[in-house]
Write a protein that holds these residues in place. Structure first.
Motif, short mmCIF file in Angstrom:
data_model
loop_
_atom_site.label_atom_id
_atom_site.label_comp_id
_atom_site.label_asym_id
_atom_site.label_seq_id
_atom_site.Cartn_x
_atom_site.Cartn_y
_atom_site.Cartn_z
N GLY A 199 0.88 -1.17 0.00
CA GLY A 199 0.00 0.00 0.00
C GLY A 199 0.90 1.21 0.00
N CYS A 200 0.32 2.40 -0.03
CA CYS A 200 1.14 3.62 -0.07
C CYS A 200 2.22 3.63 0.99
N LEU A 201 1.85 3.36 2.24
CA LEU A 201 2.81 3.47 3.33
C LEU A 201 3.98 2.51 3.12
N GLU A 202 3.65 1.27 2.81
CA GLU A 202 4.69 0.25 2.65
C GLU A 202 5.60 0.55 1.46
N GLY A 257 -9.75 4.96 2.71
CA GLY A 257 -10.98 4.73 1.97
C GLY A 257 -10.85 4.42 0.49
N ALA A 258 -9.74 3.85 0.08
CA ALA A 258 -9.61 3.36 -1.30
C ALA A 258 -8.22 2.73 -1.48
N TYR A 259 -8.05 2.07 -2.61
CA TYR A 259 -6.73 1.55 -2.98
C TYR A 259 -5.99 2.71 -3.62
#
Ligand SMILES: Cc1ncc(C[n+]2csc(CCOP(=O)(O)OP(=O)(O)O)c2C)c(N)n1
Ligand code: SF4
Ligand code: SF4
Ligand code: SF4
Ligand SMILES: [Mg+2]
Lengths: 312, 98
Positions: A52-55, A139-141
């Motif tokens: 995800g964004c953070l990773e 709230g989304a990919y």
């Protein structure tokens, strides 16, 4: 709840997330990760994140922004990975190979938590591993281009629920993951927001002192996907709480406690109108969505207050 | 340091220098504005330090001292959230002179 947290004192601690990560300017995800690590500053921590964004943005080869041991995990198995590590740790402890009190913390996005990682998370919770799972819910990919998830709110425009003549944005309401986690009868499940940092940090601290599986769901405004300003992530988090879109509460050992009650519940329009993803709702033909949105919020808030009064 | 090829990788591609992302200077991302600190209006509440997504607020011994422009992406969250003193913010956004 626990004693007040003094920011001045806290600011003397080393931040365990470094600068130089590649999350967007104004993103909330690193603020949440930083706050979790600050609340956990007194312990050795092992963390992991599903894709995800953070990773992705904190660990672009060969750089990492994590100053605690952190495991880059596939999209669907943060819960399983951390369960395995925690189990190994317990085995080592039994054999006398380690004696530190290590805390295990997963931090994952809503796609990786509500959707694809749900079964591995559910398994970890049911097996009773001693770990804390924190979801940053934008709230989304977002990382793959703003596709809808089961956390996407009703009416939101995403690339896979595009607002137009065929659909007015997402036609389903969001999944209530915090309740699903609480329904696992784990010792601690909570909802928090970075704007209400005192409440958030206390919840993390409290969770880390409890043995067993813990879950905290945190709202994470995303200016790219929410089509909002670069500088108002914290303000959006605040509005989410003040409108009761994102109630702050905890379910500890089965007892529900609402940890913040706005004196006056703001109308949901205040939260919606500052986000481009809801822009199309402010037309006569989509008015019903805003009404439905408000109804859902009112119902859920009433339910929560009732649940609280029944647990005390 | 970037490995030259796969032979330089550690087993499991583990990164041994924790926090080496600091070598990536994201301050070059700032496009329009940068935050400017006005010390006389600062109450040292530390909210800018807590809310900055890029760990770009410099704090020493419980005091806000300024920004690390090597990393600051210019989002403006610190300025938005700064309560300052007596209704005067201690952070404002200013157009960057390049
Ligand atoms: C099995 C699998 N399917 C799809 C992907 C592609 N993918 C990477 S990140 C991501 C979206 C992550 O969404 P979320 O968990 O909400 O985190 P966010 O990016 O929004 O922070 C997707 C679909 C993947 N990495 N693995
Ligand atoms: S797309 Fe959203 S969640 Fe992802 S880095 Fe950008 S602001 Fe953060
Ligand atoms: S938010 Fe403003 S008042 Fe508070 S420490 Fe930062 S600059 Fe000073
Ligand atoms: S503008 Fe954004 S990145 Fe720069 S110091 Fe302020 S909060 Fe941090
Ligand atoms: Mg997401």
């Amino acid at each position: 709840m626990a004693v007040q947290i003094n920011l001045k004192e806290l600011s003397k601690k080393e931040l365990m997330l470094s600068p130089g990560h590649r999350l967007c300017a104004g993103c909330t995800a690193p603020i949440i990760a930083k706050m979790v690590l600050l609340a956990a500053a007194d312990y050795p921590v092992v963390a992991n994140s599903p894709t995800g964004c953070l990773e992705v943005s904190t660990c672009i080869s060969d750089y990492t922004a994590w100053k605690v041991p952190w495991i880059h995990t596939a999209f669907e198995n943060a819960g399983a990975t951390l369960s395995g590590v925690e189990t190994m740790y317990r085995a080592w402890k039994r054999k006398g190979k380690i004696d530190k009190e290590v805390k295990f913390i997963a931090i994952g996005g809503d796609g990786g938590t509500y959707d694809i990682g749900l079964q591995s998370l559910s398994g970890a919770m049911e097996r009773g591993h001693d770990l804390l799972y924190v979801c940053y819910d934008n709230g989304a990919y977002m990382n793959t281009g703003i596709q809808r998830s089961s956390a996407t709110p009703l009416g939101a425009d995403t690339t896979t629920s595009p607002a137009g003549t065929a659909v007015p944005g997402k036609v389903q309401r969001r999944k209530d993951l915090t309740r699903i986690m609480a329904a696992h009868n784990i010792p601690y499940a909570a909802q928090a927001a970075p704007s209400h940092w005192q409440d958030f940090l206390k919840k993390v601290k409290k969770a880390l002192e409890i043995k067993g599986p813990k879950f905290i769901n945190v709202i994470s405004p995303c200016n790219r996907g929410w089509r909002s300003r670069l500088d108002d992530a914290i303000q959006l988090s605040r509005l989410a709480v003040q409108t009761c879109y994102w109630p702050l509460y905890e379910v500890a050992e089965g007892a529900t406690k609402v940890t913040y009650k706005p004196r006056e519940k703001k109308p949901i329009e205040e939260f919606l109108k500052v986000q481009g993803r809801f822009k199309h709702l402010f037309t006569p033909e989509n008015e019903w969505i805003i009404k439905k949105f408000q109804q859902d919020i009112d119902q859920e808030w009433e339910r929560l207050l009732q649940e609280e009064s029944q647990s005390s | 340091m970037k490995p030259e090829g796969w032979r330089d990788l550690t087993p499991g591609a583990v990164i041994l220098d924790a926090g080496n992302a600091r070598e990536v200077k994201t301050g070059t991302w700032r496009t329009v504005d940068k935050p400017v600190f006005k010390e006389e209006h600062c109450s040292n509440c530390m909210l800018c330090w807590l809310f900055c997504p890029d760990m770009a607020v410099i704090v020493k011994d419980g005091k806000m001292v300024g920004f690390d422009y090597e990393y600051c992406k210019g989002c403006g969250i610190c300025a938005f959230e700064c309560p300052g003193k007596k209704g005067q913010k201690a952070i404002f956004m200013e157009e960057e002179k390049k």
